[in-house]
Structures are given as structure tokens and as C-alpha cells.
Design an enzyme around this catalytic site. Structure first.
Site, PDB file in Angstrom:
ATOM      1  N   ASP A   1     -21.446  15.461   3.078  1.00 29.05           N
ATOM      2  CA  ASP A   1     -21.020  16.850   3.313  1.00 29.05           C
ATOM      3  C   ASP A   1     -19.511  16.952   3.586  1.00 29.05           C
ATOM      4  O   ASP A   1     -19.000  18.050   3.837  1.00 29.05           O
ATOM      5  CB  ASP A   1     -21.848  17.518   4.426  1.00 29.05           C
ATOM      6  CG  ASP A   1     -21.709  16.825   5.767  1.00 29.05           C
ATOM      7  OD1 ASP A   1     -21.606  15.579   5.801  1.00 29.05           O
ATOM      8  OD2 ASP A   1     -21.688  17.529   6.799  1.00 29.05           O
ATOM      9  N   HIS A   2     -18.805  15.811   3.518  1.00 27.87           N
ATOM     10  CA  HIS A   2     -17.342  15.812   3.639  1.00 27.87           C
ATOM     11  C   HIS A   2     -16.651  15.294   2.373  1.00 27.87           C
ATOM     12  O   HIS A   2     -15.448  15.432   2.226  1.00 27.87           O
ATOM     13  CB  HIS A   2     -16.908  14.954   4.840  1.00 27.87           C
ATOM     14  CG  HIS A   2     -17.421  15.493   6.134  1.00 27.87           C
ATOM     15  ND1 HIS A   2     -16.620  16.083   7.084  1.00 27.87           N
ATOM     16  CD2 HIS A   2     -18.690  15.579   6.620  1.00 27.87           C
ATOM     17  CE1 HIS A   2     -17.357  16.499   8.097  1.00 27.87           C
ATOM     18  NE2 HIS A   2     -18.627  16.194   7.847  1.00 27.87           N
TER      19      HIS A   2
ATOM     20  N   HIS B   1     -17.732  21.591  11.721  1.00 29.59           N
ATOM     21  CA  HIS B   1     -19.013  22.313  11.751  1.00 29.59           C
ATOM     22  C   HIS B   1     -18.990  23.470  12.736  1.00 29.59           C
ATOM     23  O   HIS B   1     -18.301  23.407  13.766  1.00 29.59           O
ATOM     24  CB  HIS B   1     -20.166  21.375  12.163  1.00 29.59           C
ATOM     25  CG  HIS B   1     -20.584  20.408  11.099  1.00 29.59           C
ATOM     26  ND1 HIS B   1     -21.507  20.710  10.138  1.00 29.59           N
ATOM     27  CD2 HIS B   1     -20.188  19.131  10.868  1.00 29.59           C
ATOM     28  CE1 HIS B   1     -21.686  19.658   9.345  1.00 29.59           C
ATOM     29  NE2 HIS B   1     -20.891  18.682   9.758  1.00 29.59           N
TER      30      HIS B   1
ATOM     31  N   ASP C   1     -16.141  15.022  12.179  1.00 30.68           N
ATOM     32  CA  ASP C   1     -17.372  15.128  12.971  1.00 30.68           C
ATOM     33  C   ASP C   1     -17.303  14.314  14.260  1.00 30.68           C
ATOM     34  O   ASP C   1     -18.324  13.930  14.815  1.00 30.68           O
ATOM     35  CB  ASP C   1     -18.580  14.629  12.156  1.00 30.68           C
ATOM     36  CG  ASP C   1     -18.991  15.615  11.073  1.00 30.68           C
ATOM     37  OD1 ASP C   1     -18.432  16.731  11.018  1.00 30.68           O
ATOM     38  OD2 ASP C   1     -19.878  15.254  10.274  1.00 30.68           O
TER      39      ASP C   1
ATOM     40  N   HIS D   1     -18.995   8.316  15.393  1.00 34.70           N
ATOM     41  CA  HIS D   1     -19.900   9.040  14.479  1.00 34.70           C
ATOM     42  C   HIS D   1     -20.154   8.155  13.253  1.00 34.70           C
ATOM     43  O   HIS D   1     -21.293   7.944  12.854  1.00 34.70           O
ATOM     44  CB  HIS D   1     -19.261  10.363  14.109  1.00 34.70           C
ATOM     45  CG  HIS D   1     -20.007  11.178  13.100  1.00 34.70           C
ATOM     46  ND1 HIS D   1     -21.218  11.768  13.375  1.00 34.70           N
ATOM     47  CD2 HIS D   1     -19.715  11.502  11.813  1.00 34.70           C
ATOM     48  CE1 HIS D   1     -21.642  12.423  12.288  1.00 34.70           C
ATOM     49  NE2 HIS D   1     -20.749  12.276  11.332  1.00 34.70           N
TER      50      HIS D   1
ATOM     51  N   HIS E   1     -19.424  10.671   5.024  1.00 35.00           N
ATOM     52  CA  HIS E   1     -20.634  11.481   4.818  1.00 35.00           C
ATOM     53  C   HIS E   1     -20.484  12.467   3.657  1.00 35.00           C
ATOM     54  O   HIS E   1     -19.415  13.052   3.461  1.00 35.00           O
ATOM     55  CB  HIS E   1     -21.009  12.226   6.103  1.00 35.00           C
ATOM     56  CG  HIS E   1     -21.598  11.317   7.142  1.00 35.00           C
ATOM     57  ND1 HIS E   1     -21.567  11.599   8.482  1.00 35.00           N
ATOM     58  CD2 HIS E   1     -22.226  10.116   7.023  1.00 35.00           C
ATOM     59  CE1 HIS E   1     -22.161  10.609   9.153  1.00 35.00           C
ATOM     60  NE2 HIS E   1     -22.564   9.699   8.286  1.00 35.00           N
TER      61      HIS E   1
ATOM     62  N   HIS F   1     -14.244  10.982   6.917  1.00 36.07           N
ATOM     63  CA  HIS F   1     -15.283   9.939   6.931  1.00 36.07           C
ATOM     64  C   HIS F   1     -16.192  10.091   5.725  1.00 36.07           C
ATOM     65  O   HIS F   1     -16.080  11.054   4.968  1.00 36.07           O
ATOM     66  CB  HIS F   1     -16.059   9.945   8.250  1.00 36.07           C
ATOM     67  CG  HIS F   1     -16.922  11.150   8.484  1.00 36.07           C
ATOM     68  ND1 HIS F   1     -16.413  12.421   8.653  1.00 36.07           N
ATOM     69  CD2 HIS F   1     -18.276  11.287   8.565  1.00 36.07           C
ATOM     70  CE1 HIS F   1     -17.396  13.270   8.849  1.00 36.07           C
ATOM     71  NE2 HIS F   1     -18.553  12.625   8.791  1.00 36.07           N
TER      72      HIS F   1
HETATM   73 ZN    ZN Z   1     -20.546  13.254   9.431  1.00 35.24          ZN
END
Ligand code: ZN
Length: 258
Positions: free
Chosen positions: A61-62, A170, A132, A115, A59, A57
Site C-alpha cells: 500500500d506504499h 494513514h 507507518d 513496523h 508494504h 518501506h
Molecule cells: Zn506498512
């Protein structure tokens, strides 16, 4: 399936970037490289060359490491069709198959919005890379989707075999179990897993991947159909909740404020 090493590269505070490396191969595939720096370091140390990136996805942090990694290595970047992610070369949606010859396996793509709206997961029995959407003892925050969508996504995971290995993105397990315990104080599986997780964290060990067999026992978001979770949610909401979707919406909000 080829014997494979799956390495967890810690990034930021609590992210894991997964690296899949067939035994004795110098190539690998990287899932959700949020930060290029720890990945580059790992590749250099192990003399590995990445053959593809898999993105669940949008975001940061990915996805934050896509640019630097593709500047350095020419390779395809597979990501969700429904999200606009810079650097993705091949767009995938639920039902698609992704054969990766370097790993000698084929991933099936599972749509799992909730999410984010276009979130996808990569599944090749027994491996599930779910970003996530599903965590050990929890699920992702509902940033973009609806409870109906999220429950549907989780049902797709619940349809997979018990042996499925849940590679989430995570290290949230300890905090998630605290919440799970609040929802189901009498659930012994939660208590005993809490103890295991505490020992692992004490020893600086990671607590994932989990299995679907375990998640079915401890994860309140996979247990919204059960009387114990419904009762507890109704107490929190101080109203009766009609179905699994309402129970999910309630405990998701409860967790956000926990
Ligand atoms: Zn995320």
C-alpha cells in the site's frame, strides 16, 4: 524553504499519498504511491509532472504505484537500503542527505525500523514523512522489528522540534485516540483532541498532519516513559514492567488486541 503545497491523495480505505508541490511549479514529488490511479488522476487535473518518488518501506500500500508511475514518467525512486523494493533506483539509509532541487530542500534520512526492518523517514524541518512508523495518537504495528528497535526509532522522532509536522500515511487518528483514552483515561489533551477529530471527520476533513508538540501530549507510544502509561500497562499485563521498552511492548500488544 520555498512555499510549498502538500496535497493528501486518499487511496485504498485509509491511506494518504502525499504530493509536494512548490508554489507555482508544475513539478512535484510523491511520497509512498501505493496506488498509481488516484495519483495519475491528480497529476492530470493539476497538470503536474512528478520529479521523484520517495518510499518509506516495502508494504504494497506504499509501493504498488511505483511501476505504473515510472513507466509513464522517467524519474528517480528513493527508498530504504535495507529493503528489497522493485523500482527503487537510489537506496538511502539513516544519516544520508537527499537534496531535491525541484523542492529547493534537503531531506535528512532517519532510520526507523520496527513496523518493518528497513523503514526510513524523510525529514526536512518542519516536515516529517514517517510512513507507518508514527501515526497521530499511535504507531505502526510491529510486523518485523523488536520493541527495542521501535522505541529507538520513536526516540529519534522525539528528538525533533515541537513544530515538526507529522505526515503519516494513514487516517487512523480516531481509532488511535480511542485506545489512547483507554491507556490514559484522565488525559484531557486526548479528550479535547477526540472532539476536534470527530468534528473534522464529520466534515470529511483529514486529521493529519499532526505536530510533535501534540503527539507528545496524546500519543501513548511516545509516552511510555511516563508513570501514567506505565501504571496502566502494568494493570493490563498484570505484572510489573521494568522499563520503557517493556511498557512499549505491552501497550503495542494491547493495541493489537484492542
Ligand atoms: Zn506498512
Amino acid at each position: 524553504m520555498t512555499i510549498m503545497h502538500i496535497h493528501a491523495i486518499p487511496a485504498f480505505n485509509d491511506n494518504y499519498i502525499w504530493i509536494l508541490q512548490p508554489k507555482d511549479s508544475t513539478q512535484c514529488v510523491i511520497v509512498d504511491p501505493g496506488d498509481a490511479q488516484p495519483v495519475m488522476k491528480f497529476l492530470a487535473e493539476h497538470q503536474l509532472t512528478p520529479a521523484a518518488l520517495l518510499i518509506t518501506h516495502h508494504h504494497h500500500d506504499h509501493t504498488g504505484g511505483i511501476q505504473a508511475l515510472t513507466d509513464r514518467y522517467a524519474m528517480p525512486v528513493y527508498g530504504p537500503a535495507e529493503e528489497d523494493i522493485s523500482g527503487v533506483t537510489d537506496k538511502l539509509r539513516g544519516g544520508d542527505s537527499l537534496p531535491l532541487t525541484v523542492l529547493n530542500l534537503t531531506f535528512n534520512i532517519i532510520d526507523c525500523p520496527g513496523h518493518t526492518n528497513g523503514h526510513i523517514a524523510f525529514y526536512s524541518a518542519p516536515l516529517l514523512f514517517c510512513g507507518d512508523t508514527l501515526f497521530s495518537a499511535g504507531c505502526g504495528r510491529m510486523f518485523e522489528g523488536t520493541p527495542e528497535q521501535f522505541i529507538k526509532s520513536l526516540r529519534r522522532f522525539k528528538a525533533l522540534p515541537d513544530e515538526t509536522l507529522v505526515y503519516c500515511a494513514h487516517e487512523y487518528t480516531a481509532a488511535n485516540l480511542e485506545f489512547a483514552k483507554a491507556v490514559e483515561p484522565d488525559n484531557q489533551a486526548i479528550s479535547s483532541h477526540q472532539q476536534w477529530v470527530a468534528e473534522r471527520r464529520q466534515a470529511n476533513e483529514i486529521t493529519v498532519p499532526s505536530t510533535l508538540r501534540l503527539e507528545r501530549k496524546i500519543n501513548p507510544f511516545l509516552r511510555c516513559h511516563l508513570f501514567s502509561v506505565q501504571q496502566s500497562a502494568q494493570r493490563y499485563a498484570q505484572t510489573s514492567l521494568a522499563d520503557e521498552v517493556e511498557v512499549f511492548a505491552c501497550i503495542r500488544e494491547w493495541k493489537d488486541n484492542f
